[in-house]
Scaffold this active site. Structure first.
Site, PDB file in Angstrom:
ATOM      1  N   GLU A 152      33.399  45.938  51.134  1.00 44.47           N
ATOM      2  CA  GLU A 152      34.005  46.249  49.835  1.00 44.47           C
ATOM      3  C   GLU A 152      33.140  45.785  48.665  1.00 44.47           C
ATOM      4  O   GLU A 152      32.678  44.647  48.619  1.00 44.47           O
ATOM      5  CB  GLU A 152      35.379  45.588  49.731  1.00 44.47           C
ATOM      6  N   GLU A 249      46.664  48.614  47.199  1.00 44.08           N
ATOM      7  CA  GLU A 249      46.521  47.163  47.143  1.00 44.08           C
ATOM      8  C   GLU A 249      46.604  46.782  45.666  1.00 44.08           C
ATOM      9  O   GLU A 249      45.624  46.837  44.933  1.00 44.08           O
ATOM     10  CB  GLU A 249      45.186  46.704  47.740  1.00 44.08           C
TER      11      GLU A 249
END
Length: 271
Positions: A152, A249
């Site tokens: 990420e 998220e």
């Protein structure tokens, strides 16, 4: 593209996870709301009752898309770039445990904050090598078990190591071709809103290397709660033929369930 929702047993109100409480309860709630998968965030995957989770998923017709590893960094301070070899070794072992559990759940694994930061910028190459060596070791295990790792890109206020899509892509290119199918890039619209000059072009630049994406709005609320143009983001994902999960998220505001409902409805309206 299928929608997943982040779930966690327990976390602070400032943590960007939506459904909270026992995992089976959250799995049932996610399925009832209309999600096709859950993204499980857990400090140590050995805490999970895998059989119970699999049973709940089968009963509810829902999948586990991904395991999030960041709580191992937040709570235990583990990272692949830690100056102390013992801590790096513990981080690798924790990541291997995530890979093992993910293989049973049919899920993949996110590597976000667990990779760590660079303590001394003058020795940046050394710290990058720490991360590279640890990930190479874990990738060999991931390959054997058929689990993909997602690296990420995280904004500069949370780490100083791999902030942009281009930096993440450059890091991925270091790994041998036989490992690269098990190592993909992971983008998050909240981080992209800070780091990318043009998020749409960044998605197109990444192309087939994109393995997973988080949706959160500019203020880290549910999609539709800020000013990010998700219509353009989704169009870009379609342009590159993205077939992975979109995982929400984001902050659990105004409440975990309400945020999960609003985000789902908004993204569904754009797909």
């Amino acid at each position: 593209m299928k929608l997943s929702v982040s779930i966690v047993w327990e976390a602070s109100d400032s943590a960007p996870f939506l459904l909270r409480g026992p995992y089976v309860t959250s799995i049932k709630k996610a399925a009832a709301l209309g999600y096709e998968a859950v993204e499980i965030h857990v400090r140590d995957p050995r805490e999970l009752d895998v059989d119970q989770i699999l049973k709940a998923c089968q009963e509810e017709g829902i999948a586990v898309s991904t395991l999030g590893t960041g709580l191992g960094y937040v709570i235990d301070k583990l990272s692949l770039t830690h100056p102390e070899p013992k801590i790096r070794e513990q981080a690798v072992n924790r990541l291997l445990q995530h890979i093992e559990v993910a293989s049973y759940l049919g899920a993949d694994v996110i590597i976000g904050s667990l990779r760590g930061s660079i303590t001394d910028r003058q020795e940046a190459k050394k710290y990058e090598r720490y991360a590279e060596e640890g990930l190479a070791f874990c990738l060999e295990r991931a390959k054997k078990l058929g689990v993909t790792l997602f690296l990420e890109a995280i904004n500069r206020y949370e780490t100083n190591f791999i902030n942009t899509a281009a930096e993440a892509l450059g890091f991925l290119s270091r790994f041998a071709p036989d490992l690269s199918p098990y190592f993909k890039l992971h983008l998050d619209t909240f981080h992209m809103n800070i780091e990318e000059a043009d998020p749409v072009q960044s998605i197109k630049m990444v192309g087939e290397n994109l393995g997973h994406i988080h949706f959160a709005d500019s203020n880290r609320l549910y999609p539709g709660g800020g000013h990010i143009d998700f219509k353009k983001i989704i169009a870009a994902l379609k342009d590159i033929g993205y077939q992975g999960y979109i995982a929400l998220e984001c902050l659990p505001c105004p409440s975990p369930e309400e945020a999960a409902i609003r985000g789902l409805r908004y993204v569904r309206s754009l797909l």
